[in-house]
Design a protein around this motif. Structure first.
Motif, PDB file in Angstrom:
ATOM      1  N   VAL A  44      32.775  28.826  47.403  1.00 49.59           N
ATOM      2  CA  VAL A  44      34.165  28.376  47.301  1.00 49.59           C
ATOM      3  C   VAL A  44      35.011  29.490  46.677  1.00 49.59           C
ATOM      4  O   VAL A  44      34.616  30.101  45.678  1.00 49.59           O
ATOM      5  N   SER A  45      36.165  29.756  47.275  1.00 52.68           N
ATOM      6  CA  SER A  45      37.073  30.788  46.779  1.00 52.68           C
ATOM      7  C   SER A  45      38.047  30.199  45.764  1.00 52.68           C
ATOM      8  O   SER A  45      38.619  29.131  45.987  1.00 52.68           O
ATOM      9  N   ILE A  46      38.238  30.907  44.657  1.00 49.91           N
ATOM     10  CA  ILE A  46      39.158  30.478  43.609  1.00 49.91           C
ATOM     11  C   ILE A  46      40.103  31.639  43.301  1.00 49.91           C
ATOM     12  O   ILE A  46      39.661  32.730  42.923  1.00 49.91           O
ATOM     13  N   ALA A  47      41.391  31.412  43.485  1.00 45.87           N
ATOM     14  CA  ALA A  47      42.384  32.445  43.189  1.00 45.87           C
ATOM     15  C   ALA A  47      42.423  32.693  41.686  1.00 45.87           C
ATOM     16  O   ALA A  47      42.521  31.758  40.885  1.00 45.87           O
ATOM     17  N   LEU A  48      42.326  33.949  41.301  1.00 47.24           N
ATOM     18  CA  LEU A  48      42.380  34.322  39.891  1.00 47.24           C
ATOM     19  C   LEU A  48      43.792  34.774  39.534  1.00 47.24           C
ATOM     20  O   LEU A  48      44.492  35.370  40.362  1.00 47.24           O
ATOM     21  N   PRO A  49      44.232  34.510  38.310  1.00 49.61           N
ATOM     22  CA  PRO A  49      45.573  34.954  37.902  1.00 49.61           C
ATOM     23  C   PRO A  49      45.628  36.465  37.783  1.00 49.61           C
ATOM     24  O   PRO A  49      44.592  37.134  37.694  1.00 49.61           O
ATOM     25  N   PRO A  50      46.816  37.048  37.777  1.00 49.31           N
ATOM     26  CA  PRO A  50      46.929  38.499  37.582  1.00 49.31           C
ATOM     27  C   PRO A  50      46.227  38.915  36.296  1.00 49.31           C
ATOM     28  O   PRO A  50      46.361  38.253  35.260  1.00 49.31           O
ATOM     29  N   PRO A  51      45.446  39.983  36.342  1.00 45.18           N
ATOM     30  CA  PRO A  51      44.654  40.359  35.170  1.00 45.18           C
ATOM     31  C   PRO A  51      45.489  40.966  34.052  1.00 45.18           C
ATOM     32  O   PRO A  51      46.556  41.525  34.281  1.00 45.18           O
ATOM     33  N   ILE A  52      44.952  40.868  32.841  1.00 50.18           N
ATOM     34  CA  ILE A  52      45.531  41.536  31.690  1.00 50.18           C
ATOM     35  C   ILE A  52      45.184  43.023  31.747  1.00 50.18           C
ATOM     36  O   ILE A  52      46.006  43.889  31.449  1.00 50.18           O
ATOM     37  N   SER A  53      43.951  43.291  32.164  1.00 51.90           N
ATOM     38  CA  SER A  53      43.506  44.664  32.372  1.00 51.90           C
ATOM     39  C   SER A  53      42.466  44.669  33.477  1.00 51.90           C
ATOM     40  O   SER A  53      41.776  43.665  33.709  1.00 51.90           O
ATOM     41  N   ALA A  54      42.365  45.791  34.173  1.00 51.50           N
ATOM     42  CA  ALA A  54      41.414  45.889  35.276  1.00 51.50           C
ATOM     43  C   ALA A  54      41.087  47.352  35.531  1.00 51.50           C
ATOM     44  O   ALA A  54      41.910  48.237  35.284  1.00 51.50           O
TER      45      ALA A  54
END
Length: 299
Positions: free
Chosen positions: A11-21
């Motif tokens: 199942v795909s789950i959209a992640l929020p914009p990261p704090i750092s990446a």
């Protein structure tokens, strides 16, 4: 960048914009690596994989999650560390065996396809000779050993494709603040310490070492650095040393879509034009200092 987590059930789950990446891809590392910290509203459950899409919605990373941390205190955070699917080939030991008249399709079927890869590209001929997979070799080492010996190339795992074709991506990156891709810094690094001036090889009959290959550039620079081999490809060793001895490092603001091995060129008012380059490594990072993409270019 757009980030999507994948559960063990698919199942795909959209992640929020990261704090750092940070996403790093390089020709010397079979598996790409990603680390990211995301804001956490509630537990995400178990995430087995992650997909990352660039600004044009092109899939630029599809990896397996190595570590997932959810923390509270000073802010709720989800931290993910992942590697691309080539990690499965690095983490699994190959069954020792000897191949007579091996082919890419046979190596792919036994050492790559079982780990979720769906396509293989490259020369499908059957080759004369034998190849031995020894105890302790990983699946990646077994597949790469065949490609190096018989196809004379280094393979690359891209998403679910095992690419042993040696084909280069189309397009060209032109870093030029006067009309190309804007950059904040550029550095030309000549690493004379990496050159080899000559390689000697031992004769199997007499046991005497004799000159087998020289680097014209190292000789021109007055460098003396010798290696003695009992086995191996001397020309490959010389070329590898020459390649590592020169690099151009470029830092660019924002997200710059690119592919490994893509042609590149740098044009700078002070340093001049540096041509006939290709992308050897690229790193995308997002943090407190903003968003940037860094490149290592080689000849």
């Amino acid at each position: 960048m757009t980030y999507v987590g994948i559960t063990p059930e698919g199942v795909s789950i959209a992640l929020p914009p990261p704090i750092s990446a940070k996403l790093i891809c390089g020709e010397d590392a079979p598996a790409d690596g990603f680390t990211g910290v995301f804001p956490l509203l509630k537990s995400m459950g178990k995430l087995a994989g992650i997909k990352i899409y660039d600004r044009s919605r092109k899939l630029c990373f599809h990896g397996i999650v190595d570590e997932q941390k959810e923390s509270c205190g000073g802010g709720r955070r989800l931290t993910l560390a992942a590697r691309s699917r080539a990690a499965l080939l690095l983490d699994n030991e190959a069954v020792p065996q000897t191949y007579c008249m091996p082919s890419l399709s046979t190596i792919y079927e036994r050492h790559v396809k079982p780990y979720g890869f769906s396509e293989c590209r490259g020369d499908g001929r059957v080759f004369n000779g034998t190849m031995t997979v020894t105890k302790g070799m990983s699946e990646w080492q077994a597949a790469a050993a065949f490609c190096s010996r018989f196809l004379k190339i280094t393979p690359r795992a891209v998403d679910s494709v095992f690419d042993a074709s040696g084909n280069r991506p189309q397009g060209k990156l032109v870093f030029d603040n006067a009309g190309g891709i804007a950059y904040t810094s550029v550095c030309i690094d000549n690493r004379y310490c990496d050159y080899l001036s000559e390689v000697l090889v031992r004769s199997g009959i007499s046991g005497v070492y004799s000159l087998a290959a020289q680097s014209g550039m190292a000789v021109l620079l007055g460098i003396r650095r010798r290696r003695c081999l009992t086995e191996g490809d001397v020309d490959t060793l010389i070329r590898s040393a020459e390649k590592k001895a020169f690099r151009v490092m470029v830092d660019c603001p924002g997200e710059i879509p690119a592919d490994l091995f893509m042609d590149a060129e740098v044009r700078d008012a002070a340093l001049g034009a540096v041509e006939h380059l290709y992308v050897s490594q690229m790193e995308y990072s997002l943090g407190a200092d903003g968003e940037k993409t860094s490149f290592i270019l080689r000849r």
